[in-house]
Write a protein that holds these residues in place. Structure first.
Motif, short mmCIF file in Angstrom:
data_model
loop_
_atom_site.label_atom_id
_atom_site.label_comp_id
_atom_site.label_asym_id
_atom_site.label_seq_id
_atom_site.Cartn_x
_atom_site.Cartn_y
_atom_site.Cartn_z
N ARG A 19 15.04 13.74 -24.17
CA ARG A 19 16.45 13.41 -24.42
C ARG A 19 16.70 12.94 -25.84
O ARG A 19 17.83 12.92 -26.30
CB ARG A 19 16.91 12.34 -23.42
CG ARG A 19 17.07 12.85 -22.02
CD ARG A 19 18.31 13.70 -21.84
NE ARG A 19 19.48 12.85 -21.87
CZ ARG A 19 20.45 12.96 -22.76
NH1 ARG A 19 20.43 13.87 -23.67
NH2 ARG A 19 21.47 12.13 -22.73
N ASN A 20 15.64 12.56 -26.59
CA ASN A 20 15.81 12.24 -28.00
C ASN A 20 16.15 13.47 -28.82
O ASN A 20 16.71 13.36 -29.90
CB ASN A 20 14.55 11.59 -28.57
CG ASN A 20 14.37 10.17 -28.09
OD1 ASN A 20 15.35 9.48 -27.83
ND2 ASN A 20 13.13 9.73 -27.95
N HIS A 21 15.82 14.64 -28.31
CA HIS A 21 16.05 15.88 -29.03
C HIS A 21 17.17 16.72 -28.45
O HIS A 21 17.65 17.65 -29.09
CB HIS A 21 14.76 16.73 -29.05
CG HIS A 21 13.61 16.02 -29.66
ND1 HIS A 21 13.47 15.86 -31.02
CD2 HIS A 21 12.55 15.37 -29.11
CE1 HIS A 21 12.37 15.18 -31.28
NE2 HIS A 21 11.79 14.87 -30.12
N ILE A 22 17.57 16.45 -27.21
CA ILE A 22 18.58 17.26 -26.53
C ILE A 22 19.82 16.42 -26.26
O ILE A 22 19.72 15.32 -25.72
CB ILE A 22 18.02 17.78 -25.18
CG1 ILE A 22 16.90 18.76 -25.43
CG2 ILE A 22 19.11 18.42 -24.35
CD1 ILE A 22 16.22 19.23 -24.16
N ARG A 30 24.94 20.11 -21.67
CA ARG A 30 23.55 20.04 -21.22
C ARG A 30 23.47 20.38 -19.73
O ARG A 30 24.21 19.83 -18.92
CB ARG A 30 23.05 18.61 -21.48
CG ARG A 30 21.67 18.31 -20.97
CD ARG A 30 21.20 16.97 -21.50
NE ARG A 30 22.07 15.87 -21.15
CZ ARG A 30 21.83 15.00 -20.16
NH1 ARG A 30 20.74 15.11 -19.42
NH2 ARG A 30 22.66 14.02 -19.90
N LEU A 31 22.58 21.30 -19.38
CA LEU A 31 22.31 21.63 -17.98
C LEU A 31 21.12 20.79 -17.55
O LEU A 31 19.97 21.08 -17.89
CB LEU A 31 22.01 23.11 -17.81
CG LEU A 31 21.51 23.58 -16.44
CD1 LEU A 31 22.48 23.22 -15.33
CD2 LEU A 31 21.25 25.06 -16.44
N VAL A 95 24.72 26.65 -22.79
CA VAL A 95 24.26 25.31 -22.44
C VAL A 95 22.92 25.02 -23.11
O VAL A 95 22.27 25.92 -23.62
CB VAL A 95 24.10 25.12 -20.90
CG1 VAL A 95 25.41 25.22 -20.19
CG2 VAL A 95 23.10 26.10 -20.34
N VAL A 96 22.55 23.75 -23.10
CA VAL A 96 21.22 23.32 -23.51
C VAL A 96 20.49 22.96 -22.22
O VAL A 96 21.02 22.20 -21.41
CB VAL A 96 21.30 22.09 -24.43
CG1 VAL A 96 19.91 21.62 -24.82
CG2 VAL A 96 22.11 22.40 -25.66
N PHE A 97 19.31 23.51 -22.02
CA PHE A 97 18.59 23.27 -20.76
C PHE A 97 17.76 22.00 -20.85
O PHE A 97 16.93 21.83 -21.74
CB PHE A 97 17.68 24.47 -20.44
CG PHE A 97 17.07 24.39 -19.07
CD1 PHE A 97 17.86 24.49 -17.94
CD2 PHE A 97 15.71 24.23 -18.91
CE1 PHE A 97 17.31 24.42 -16.67
CE2 PHE A 97 15.14 24.16 -17.65
CZ PHE A 97 15.95 24.26 -16.53
N ASP A 98 18.00 21.08 -19.92
CA ASP A 98 17.26 19.83 -19.82
C ASP A 98 16.46 19.88 -18.52
O ASP A 98 17.01 19.74 -17.44
CB ASP A 98 18.25 18.66 -19.81
CG ASP A 98 17.57 17.31 -19.62
OD1 ASP A 98 16.32 17.25 -19.65
OD2 ASP A 98 18.28 16.32 -19.45
N ARG A 99 15.16 20.08 -18.65
CA ARG A 99 14.31 20.23 -17.46
C ARG A 99 13.97 18.90 -16.81
O ARG A 99 13.27 18.86 -15.80
CB ARG A 99 13.05 21.01 -17.81
CG ARG A 99 12.22 20.38 -18.88
CD ARG A 99 11.09 21.30 -19.33
NE ARG A 99 10.43 20.78 -20.50
CZ ARG A 99 9.44 19.90 -20.48
NH1 ARG A 99 9.00 19.44 -19.34
NH2 ARG A 99 8.90 19.48 -21.59
N GLY A 100 14.43 17.81 -17.37
CA GLY A 100 14.28 16.50 -16.74
C GLY A 100 12.86 15.96 -16.72
O GLY A 100 12.53 15.13 -15.88
#
Length: 122
Positions: A19-22, A30-31, A95-100
């Motif tokens: 999350r520091n980069h996205i 963000r997805l 979107v930007v993918f955030d895989r969590g």
């Protein structure tokens, strides 16, 4: 005595680093994907406005009715198509993918591929 950090704590640390980069903006939200043992959740979030624009999960009645199981790769793929269609209806194409913090394979990869096939670009 050796103390071992739990998998959940490792995943949360990875997610914080990620999350520091996205960050999601109004033009490219963000997805975010989360999976538990029994269900999967996907949200499209505008981080600047701190608003969830679109969401879908395997807990929703219309999604759950289409699935035999809610915690397998097929369910993740179906959820990806649902979130992709909802996003296109809301006018979101990129979107930007955030895989969590989860590794990109299995259910997470299936959701991402299905969302791409539904029309999202990331």
């Amino acid at each position: 005595m050796v103390s071992k950090v739990s998998r959940t704590q490792v995943r949360q640390k990875k997610h914080r680093r990620l999350r520091n980069h996205i960050a999601g903006t109004a033009q490219r939200p963000r997805l975010a994907v989360f999976r538990s043992n029994n269900h999967m959740y996907a949200q499209i979030i505008d981080d600047l406005a701190q608003k969830t624009l679109v969401s879908a999960s395997t807990l929703q009645k219309e999604v759950k009715a289409e699935l035999e199981k809610t915690n397998d790769v097929a369910a993740a793929a179906y959820l990806g198509t649902v979130i992709g269609k909802k996003a296109l209806e809301a006018g979101i194409t990129e979107v930007v993918f955030d895989r969590g913090g989860f590794i990109y394979q299995g259910k997470i990869a299936a959701l991402a591929d299905a969302a791409r096939e539904a029309g999202l670009k990331f």
